[in-house]
Scaffold this motif. Structure first.
Motif, PDB file in Angstrom:
ATOM      1  N   GLN A   1      71.203  18.228  37.840  1.00 39.26           N
ATOM      2  CA  GLN A   1      71.151  17.930  36.414  1.00 39.26           C
ATOM      3  C   GLN A   1      70.026  18.703  35.734  1.00 39.26           C
ATOM      4  O   GLN A   1      68.985  18.958  36.344  1.00 39.26           O
ATOM      5  CB  GLN A   1      70.995  16.424  36.172  1.00 39.26           C
ATOM      6  CG  GLN A   1      69.714  15.800  36.680  1.00 39.26           C
ATOM      7  CD  GLN A   1      69.876  15.163  38.054  1.00 39.26           C
ATOM      8  OE1 GLN A   1      70.645  15.643  38.876  1.00 39.26           O
ATOM      9  NE2 GLN A   1      69.152  14.082  38.315  1.00 39.26           N
ATOM     10  N   MET A   2      70.268  19.054  34.458  1.00 34.30           N
ATOM     11  CA  MET A   2      69.279  19.804  33.668  1.00 34.30           C
ATOM     12  C   MET A   2      69.022  19.071  32.358  1.00 34.30           C
ATOM     13  O   MET A   2      69.971  18.623  31.709  1.00 34.30           O
ATOM     14  CB  MET A   2      69.807  21.216  33.372  1.00 34.30           C
ATOM     15  CG  MET A   2      70.014  22.073  34.612  1.00 34.30           C
ATOM     16  SD  MET A   2      70.782  23.667  34.225  1.00 34.30           S
ATOM     17  CE  MET A   2      69.492  24.458  33.277  1.00 34.30           C
ATOM     18  N   GLY A   3      67.765  18.965  31.990  1.00 35.96           N
ATOM     19  CA  GLY A   3      67.453  18.278  30.742  1.00 35.96           C
ATOM     20  C   GLY A   3      65.962  18.245  30.481  1.00 35.96           C
ATOM     21  O   GLY A   3      65.215  19.138  30.919  1.00 35.96           O
ATOM     22  N   TRP A   4      65.552  17.223  29.790  1.00 34.26           N
ATOM     23  CA  TRP A   4      64.143  17.029  29.396  1.00 34.26           C
ATOM     24  C   TRP A   4      63.824  15.556  29.539  1.00 34.26           C
ATOM     25  O   TRP A   4      64.706  14.708  29.394  1.00 34.26           O
ATOM     26  CB  TRP A   4      63.963  17.463  27.943  1.00 34.26           C
ATOM     27  CG  TRP A   4      62.628  17.139  27.327  1.00 34.26           C
ATOM     28  CD1 TRP A   4      61.513  17.924  27.330  1.00 34.26           C
ATOM     29  CD2 TRP A   4      62.270  15.958  26.576  1.00 34.26           C
ATOM     30  NE1 TRP A   4      60.491  17.304  26.646  1.00 34.26           N
ATOM     31  CE2 TRP A   4      60.936  16.089  26.167  1.00 34.26           C
ATOM     32  CE3 TRP A   4      62.958  14.784  26.224  1.00 34.26           C
ATOM     33  CZ2 TRP A   4      60.261  15.117  25.426  1.00 34.26           C
ATOM     34  CZ3 TRP A   4      62.297  13.812  25.491  1.00 34.26           C
ATOM     35  CH2 TRP A   4      60.960  13.984  25.090  1.00 34.26           C
ATOM     36  N   ASN A   5      62.561  15.235  29.822  1.00 35.84           N
ATOM     37  CA  ASN A   5      62.111  13.845  29.892  1.00 35.84           C
ATOM     38  C   ASN A   5      60.742  13.751  29.217  1.00 35.84           C
ATOM     39  O   ASN A   5      59.915  14.663  29.306  1.00 35.84           O
ATOM     40  CB  ASN A   5      62.038  13.414  31.369  1.00 35.84           C
ATOM     41  CG  ASN A   5      61.410  12.047  31.557  1.00 35.84           C
ATOM     42  OD1 ASN A   5      60.213  11.853  31.327  1.00 35.84           O
ATOM     43  ND2 ASN A   5      62.204  11.086  31.996  1.00 35.84           N
ATOM     44  N   SER A   6      60.504  12.626  28.573  1.00 31.60           N
ATOM     45  CA  SER A   6      59.306  12.467  27.750  1.00 31.60           C
ATOM     46  C   SER A   6      58.004  12.278  28.539  1.00 31.60           C
ATOM     47  O   SER A   6      56.917  12.500  28.008  1.00 31.60           O
ATOM     48  CB  SER A   6      59.489  11.271  26.813  1.00 31.60           C
ATOM     49  OG  SER A   6      59.865  10.105  27.538  1.00 31.60           O
ATOM     50  N   TRP A   7      58.099  11.850  29.819  1.00 26.96           N
ATOM     51  CA  TRP A   7      56.908  11.333  30.488  1.00 26.96           C
ATOM     52  C   TRP A   7      55.785  12.343  30.677  1.00 26.96           C
ATOM     53  O   TRP A   7      54.628  12.079  30.342  1.00 26.96           O
ATOM     54  CB  TRP A   7      57.277  10.693  31.831  1.00 26.96           C
ATOM     55  CG  TRP A   7      56.069  10.076  32.465  1.00 26.96           C
ATOM     56  CD1 TRP A   7      55.336  10.561  33.504  1.00 26.96           C
ATOM     57  CD2 TRP A   7      55.417   8.867  32.044  1.00 26.96           C
ATOM     58  NE1 TRP A   7      54.273   9.734  33.777  1.00 26.96           N
ATOM     59  CE2 TRP A   7      54.308   8.682  32.883  1.00 26.96           C
ATOM     60  CE3 TRP A   7      55.667   7.932  31.038  1.00 26.96           C
ATOM     61  CZ2 TRP A   7      53.445   7.595  32.762  1.00 26.96           C
ATOM     62  CZ3 TRP A   7      54.812   6.845  30.908  1.00 26.96           C
ATOM     63  CH2 TRP A   7      53.725   6.693  31.756  1.00 26.96           C
ATOM     64  N   ASN A   8      56.083  13.506  31.285  1.00 26.73           N
ATOM     65  CA  ASN A   8      54.999  14.407  31.705  1.00 26.73           C
ATOM     66  C   ASN A   8      54.080  14.793  30.558  1.00 26.73           C
ATOM     67  O   ASN A   8      52.871  14.906  30.733  1.00 26.73           O
ATOM     68  CB  ASN A   8      55.577  15.669  32.364  1.00 26.73           C
ATOM     69  CG  ASN A   8      56.044  15.399  33.786  1.00 26.73           C
ATOM     70  OD1 ASN A   8      55.907  14.275  34.280  1.00 26.73           O
ATOM     71  ND2 ASN A   8      56.613  16.400  34.431  1.00 26.73           N
ATOM     72  N   LYS A   9      54.635  14.960  29.367  1.00 28.51           N
ATOM     73  CA  LYS A   9      53.804  15.393  28.239  1.00 28.51           C
ATOM     74  C   LYS A   9      53.343  14.213  27.379  1.00 28.51           C
ATOM     75  O   LYS A   9      52.211  14.182  26.898  1.00 28.51           O
ATOM     76  CB  LYS A   9      54.615  16.372  27.373  1.00 28.51           C
ATOM     77  CG  LYS A   9      53.921  16.871  26.131  1.00 28.51           C
ATOM     78  CD  LYS A   9      52.809  17.842  26.479  1.00 28.51           C
ATOM     79  CE  LYS A   9      52.046  18.287  25.237  1.00 28.51           C
ATOM     80  NZ  LYS A   9      50.953  19.187  25.604  1.00 28.51           N
TER      81      LYS A   9
END
Ligand code: GLA
Length: 411
Positions: free
Chosen positions: A39-47
């Protein structure tokens, strides 16, 4: 499914029905077809950690849809922890934090879907999430139904506050609840590798975290009371022995990307390339609204992404390691191979690799390189250059904390 669509299309149905048929077919993905490539996407946590809001989600979806990422294959916009209100409502329903998500999650899903993207959300197998918001313990079915009703496409399921629970059963419970909704929601297990999820995660979810949390460092480990955060190389080293467990629909997840979050460009490039070689989920973790050109260039490189998204879905193997330089190979579709020279040293390193005296054997696809008998054309994926063939020994210099990433195709 296709057949039905064609039949409907050729008849003279009213427009609305045709539209329904088209949507039905476009959405006709089943659980078993989820994440056939990572899967490819973005997640809010790391930043952003807890600084999530509907404005952030909308603007991130806008960015992903227009900055080349959607075109490069990124799909999911995932809200991590702290989207929930501090407690459930009187009926036990999970509700969004009214300040952060005043329009609700359904509105987020509608917005993200309107951009041709998908929405992900986060919960935890315990009574509380890692951030202290309500977890799903005892509410698995109710929560799964809420996610499905909102139009959620992805669930990351964490492992905080779970003492006394057995991970395989806890994850199976939510997996069953998601399946029962009938909506194909990708299930991302975030159990940090504690109970070896690679042994039981296939069929439960589409990916499982193999380690504790990543942070934006190339080679360090950060100690906290009770847990550690890991840089890129320590996480890479912890993948040893796991490649045989990954494949289409069931991936090892070495955690989300830290590209664009403070490492050097070389380090970001090495991190991204190795995650592609590992057939890892590519979940970006930077601020997509303000991505500098170098970062975007890395995140959207279709040649390197093609290694990750290769339909064979076989994780790379570490072929050799010497003087801080590792050579990795990944079998690709159509008898091709990816080769990657990873320089773990700070300083540039000269490499010499005489293909004809090397033989790479992959015991998953049962394939071997044929450098002694066959010539492969060599493409340098980052430099966009042809480097001749494997009939000539390769000599190159790999910058510090960087990679030389090659695709080899039989001539
Ligand atoms: C855990 C997970 C992280 C993130 C946080 C949220 O640490 O491993 O990826 O989801 O919880 O609290």
């Amino acid at each position: 499914m296709k057949k039905i669509f064609l039949t409907l299309k050729s008849s003279s149905l009213p427009g609305a029905l045709l539209l329904f048929a088209a949507c039905f077919c476009a959405r006709a993905q089943t659980f078993d077809q989820l994440a056939m490539t990572p899967q490819m996407g973005w997640n809010s946590w790391n930043k952003f950690q807890g600084q999530v809001s509907e404005q952030l989600i909308r603007e991130t979806a806008d960015a992903m849809a227009t900055n080349g990422m959607k075109d490069a294959g990124y799909q999911y916009v995932n809200i991590d922890d702290l989207w929930q209100a501090t407690s459930r409502d009187a009926q036990g329903n999970i509700v969004p934090d009214p300040t952060r998500f005043p329009s609700g999650i359904r509105a987020m899903a509608d917005y993200v879907h309107s951009k041709g993207l998908k929405l992900g959300i986060y919960s935890d197998a315990g009574a509380k999430t890692c951030g202290g918001r309500p977890g799903s313990l005892g509410y698995e079915e109710q929560d799964a139904k809420a996610y499905a009703a909102w139009g959620v496409d992805y669930l990351k399921y964490d492992w905080c506050n779970t003492s006394g629970l057995q991970a395989p059963a806890a994850y199976k419970k939510m997996s069953d609840a998601l399946r029962a909704t009938g909506r194909p929601i990708l299930f991302s297990l975030c159990e940090w590798g504690n109970s070896k999820p690679w042994l039981w995660g296939k069929g439960v979810g589409q990916s499982w975290r193999t380690t504790g949390d990543i942070y934006a460092s190339f080679d360090q480990v950060q100690n906290h009371p009770g847990y550690k955060d890991y840089g890129v190389l320590p996480i890479l080293d912890m993948q040893e022995g796991l490649r045989k467990y990954a494949g289409p629909g069931h991936w090892n997840d070495p955690d989300m990307l830290e590209v664009g979050n403070g490492m050097s460009v070389n380090e970001d490039r090495a991190h991204f390339t190795m995650w592609c070689m590992l057939a890892a989920p590519l979940i970006t973790g930077n601020d997509l609204r303000h991505t500098n050109p170098e970062t975007l260039k890395i995140l959207t490189d279709k040649d390197v992404i093609s290694l990750n998204q290769d339909p064979l879905g076989i994780q790379a193997l570490k072929y050799s390691a010497k003087d801080g330089v590792e050579v990795w190979f990944k079998p690709l579709n159509n008898d091709a191979w990816a080769a990657c020279f990873l320089n773990r040293n700070k300083d540039p390193h000269k490499i010499a690799f005489d293909w004809s005296s090397e033989k790479v054997a992959d015991n998953i696809s049962n394939r071997e390189t044929k450098f002694d008998t066959t010539a492969y054309r060599i493409r340098d994926l980052w430099q966009k250059q042809d480097l001749g063939t494997t009939k000539t020994p390769l000599t190159a210099e790999v910058p510090g904390h960087d990679v030389l990433s090659l695709r080899l195709e039989e001539i």
